[in-house]
Write an enzyme that holds these catalytic residues in place. Structure first.
Site, PDB file in Angstrom:
ATOM      1  N   CYS A 162       0.822  -1.210   0.000  1.00 54.91           N
ATOM      2  CA  CYS A 162       0.000   0.000   0.000  1.00 54.91           C
ATOM      3  C   CYS A 162       0.855   1.258   0.000  1.00 54.91           C
ATOM      4  CB  CYS A 162      -0.958   0.018   1.196  1.00 54.91           C
ATOM      5  SG  CYS A 162      -0.147   0.099   2.792  1.00 54.91           S
ATOM      6  N   ASP A 178       2.341   2.577   2.512  1.00 54.25           N
ATOM      7  CA  ASP A 178       2.307   3.301   3.774  1.00 54.25           C
ATOM      8  C   ASP A 178       3.616   3.118   4.534  1.00 54.25           C
ATOM      9  OD1 ASP A 178      -0.192   4.020   3.081  1.00 54.25           O
ATOM     10  OD2 ASP A 178      -1.234   2.712   4.485  1.00 54.25           O
ATOM     11  N   CYS A 225      -2.632   5.202   6.091  1.00 49.88           N
ATOM     12  CA  CYS A 225      -4.088   5.270   6.153  1.00 49.88           C
ATOM     13  C   CYS A 225      -4.556   5.703   7.548  1.00 49.88           C
ATOM     14  CB  CYS A 225      -4.677   3.906   5.806  1.00 49.88           C
ATOM     15  SG  CYS A 225      -4.442   2.688   7.093  1.00 49.88           S
ATOM     16  N   CYS A 274      -3.157  -3.038   9.570  1.00 48.12           N
ATOM     17  CA  CYS A 274      -2.543  -1.703   9.603  1.00 48.12           C
ATOM     18  C   CYS A 274      -1.915  -1.450  10.970  1.00 48.12           C
ATOM     19  CB  CYS A 274      -3.591  -0.627   9.316  1.00 48.12           C
ATOM     20  SG  CYS A 274      -4.509  -0.900   7.794  1.00 48.12           S
TER      21      CYS A 274
HETATM   22 FE1  FES Z   1      -1.591   0.337   4.522  1.00 48.40          FE
HETATM   23 FE2  FES Z   1      -3.459   0.671   6.364  1.00 48.40          FE
HETATM   24  S1  FES Z   1      -3.756   0.332   4.253  1.00 48.40           S
HETATM   25  S2  FES Z   1      -1.335   0.584   6.651  1.00 48.40           S
END
Ligand code: FES
Length: 145
Positions: A36, A38, A61, A105
């Site tokens: 993702c 992140d 997120c 997450c």
């Molecule tokens: Fe990547 Fe939440 S979608 S940490």
């Protein structure tokens, strides 16, 4: 969005605690999620074996922000040993739950704290592996989108 998230998650997402950097941190941990994109960066200050200060920065997120905010509150003032025992499950429980597809997450928060503590031990000339254990590979995905 609100119907999927608890009031506590929404509160920590909109008003996150301990956001920022510690310029003279004793340990810095960074964990990323290749899938993702992140990224979580955790800074700790250690005094007399306790977490004297902790701050985080995240490019992630809302669930990652809320879990990190709660996690920093949960380890502030705790001993390093206590901070190491913080699990993503305990953080999720403290937030009154997360949607199932967002549970992972919370792993960013747990793992970035462990990575910061590992960095702290490394800076002390101590091998962190036997103490901190295995960390998530920052180049591997650790959550589902
Ligand atoms: Fe990547 Fe939440 S979608 S940490």
């Amino acid at each position: 969005m609100a119907q999927f998230y608890s009031d506590k998650v929404m509160e920590h997402f909109t008003n996150p605690r301990n956001v920022g950097e510690i310029p003279d941190a004793d340990g810095i941990g960074e964990i990323g999620n290749a899938k993702c994109g992140d990224i979580m960066k955790m800074y700790i200050k250690v005094k007399d074996g306790r977490i004297d200060d902790v701050k985080f920065k995240t490019y992630g997120c809302g669930s990652a922000i809320a879990t990190s905010s709660m996690a920093t509150e949960m380890i502030m003032g705790k001993t390093i040993e206590e901070a190491l025992q913080l699990s993503n499950k305990a953080v999720v429980e403290a937030l009154d739950g997360l949607p199932v597809n967002k549970i992972h997450c919370s792993v960013l928060a747990e793992q970035s704290i462990k990575a910061a503590i590992a960095d702290y031990y490394t800076r002390q000339g101590i091998d962190p592996a036997p103490i901190v254990g295995k960390l998530a590979d920052p180049h591997q995905p650790i959550c589902e989108l």
